[in-house]
Write an enzyme that holds these catalytic residues in place. Sequence first.
Site, mmCIF file in Angstrom:
data_model
loop_
_atom_site.group_PDB
_atom_site.id
_atom_site.type_symbol
_atom_site.label_atom_id
_atom_site.label_comp_id
_atom_site.label_asym_id
_atom_site.label_seq_id
_atom_site.Cartn_x
_atom_site.Cartn_y
_atom_site.Cartn_z
ATOM 1 N N ASP A 290 0.849 -1.187 0.000
ATOM 2 C CA ASP A 290 0.000 0.000 0.000
ATOM 3 C C ASP A 290 0.894 1.249 0.000
ATOM 4 O O ASP A 290 1.418 1.602 1.031
ATOM 5 C CB ASP A 290 -0.964 0.004 1.181
ATOM 6 C CG ASP A 290 -0.317 -0.413 2.498
ATOM 7 O OD1 ASP A 290 0.788 -0.996 2.511
ATOM 8 O OD2 ASP A 290 -0.941 -0.153 3.542
ATOM 9 N N GLU A 474 12.620 1.451 7.077
ATOM 10 C CA GLU A 474 11.557 0.620 6.508
ATOM 11 C C GLU A 474 11.816 0.254 5.054
ATOM 12 O O GLU A 474 11.515 -0.850 4.611
ATOM 13 C CB GLU A 474 10.244 1.402 6.625
ATOM 14 C CG GLU A 474 9.021 0.688 6.116
ATOM 15 C CD GLU A 474 7.802 1.590 6.098
ATOM 16 O OE1 GLU A 474 6.696 1.053 6.106
ATOM 17 O OE2 GLU A 474 7.958 2.837 6.055
#
Length: 512
Positions: A290, A474
């Site tokens: 996403d 991340e």
Amino acid sequence: MLLFLLGGWAQQGLAQFRPHEELGELFRDVQLASVFPDSKTFPDCLPLSPPAQILQAYAQEKNKAGFDLKAFVLRHFSLPKERLTGFASNTSQSVEEHIRALWPVLTREPMEEQSSLIPLPHAYVVPGGRFREIYYWDSYFTMLGLQESNQVGLIQNMVDNFTYLINAIGHIPNGNRSYYVSRSQPPFYALMLRVLAQEKGPEILLKYAPALQKEYDFWMQGQETLSAGQPAHRRVVRLPDGSVLNRYWDDDPTPRPEAYKEDVEVARHSGRNPEEVYRDIRAAAESGWDFSSRWFLDQKTLETIRTTQLIPVDLNALLYHLEITLADMAQLQKNKTQERLYRNKAEKRKKALLAYCWNPTHQFFYDYDFTRQKTTDIPTLAGVTPLFFCLASKAQANAVAQRLQRDFLKTGGLPATLTHSGQQWDAPNGWAPLQWMSIQGLRAYKQHDLANTIADHWIKQNTEVYRLSGKLTEKYNVEKPGAEGGGGEYPNQDGFGWTNGVLLKLLQKQKD
């Protein structure tokens, strides 16, 4: 279906605070006004008095002259805490030492609070930054690093937490927040069990067979209702030849509470039915990707998202492995009938995946658009999962390897896609789980030189960013040496669970 899920959840004593439902108008007003820079902040807040009382106070005060919405929220709610703020990196440490020092910082002990956080019975590791709860597929890649750190007890605890969620809710939600219950994430639970079995022996699988069966039933719910007139229901899709494959879905066609304003604006600008847009956005959130041009009809804009029309190659490869694991469990139980049943299901899925997701002209694996009856032809690293699960033929694996070498390989590793859309699951961003599955998939087909090159590039990128910033993040910009990733709905986060896990595993393999 959503009410059914939440009802069953409540019966299990897990009826946590649901801010998007219980705060009504206040929730919408706070999110649409962007009271906090990050839309996830307010759903994670802790109410300081019962929601009904807060709503009553809001109704009385909101129309008064000089009313300050943010001040009202800060009086009635406690903000979520960032645990990494008290941790100071020491770049004189090796990256391995840094990761081992981070495990306790990222570990959360069982706790109960009247927030949206669903309490779990055992300790667990969170990704870091704004992600203050467990995430389903992240946790598998985190476990790879815990395994290298000999944290077997923590792996056991996390597996038991996910088992608890399956038994309490009926599936593993996106994360342990009340607002995540309507969707899941890529089904990595079976792979987590494999990690635990590596440490404790294959017999440990028997303990988790009932939970894995429930997980499978969740993904396959409604398959008996499928027909030519109704080819899709929730997460299952019947194809013209009678094959059944899976898609991502969400039971709630409303804006995501943690990205409420963003979703409302996308729907408004799309010119489409808002519920359809919200469902496709949420289904993409279930995918973990996403967001990505992978899901966009025009390969450029989120407004054209069409996730529920696609059969993802990675999801179906994961469910193939789940079926194989159920068969292996039946074999341990000496239940030959059950073993044959699931080996047959796995073989049928393999045949369908190879038939629908392989494009023989392009020589690559793609998602399949079942509404248009053709592959999407959007090259993404999801195309490596048939190699990771050994579904591909040798010739297919060789072709995928050539494509990775020619089009994907960059100085810092592999980007998620070849498209620069500004979304975080597109170029130039590289992600730890996709590097791991690419590397291991290539190794499974003896493509060791390319696998080692990707691993070396990724390790160098991770360690260079650590040397410069003291962080493991991340995602990374694999097109620019020493650069963090960017794009998407929120700033790049540090911590970071799955980056730590994959990096530690790759560093160990480099030494072997």
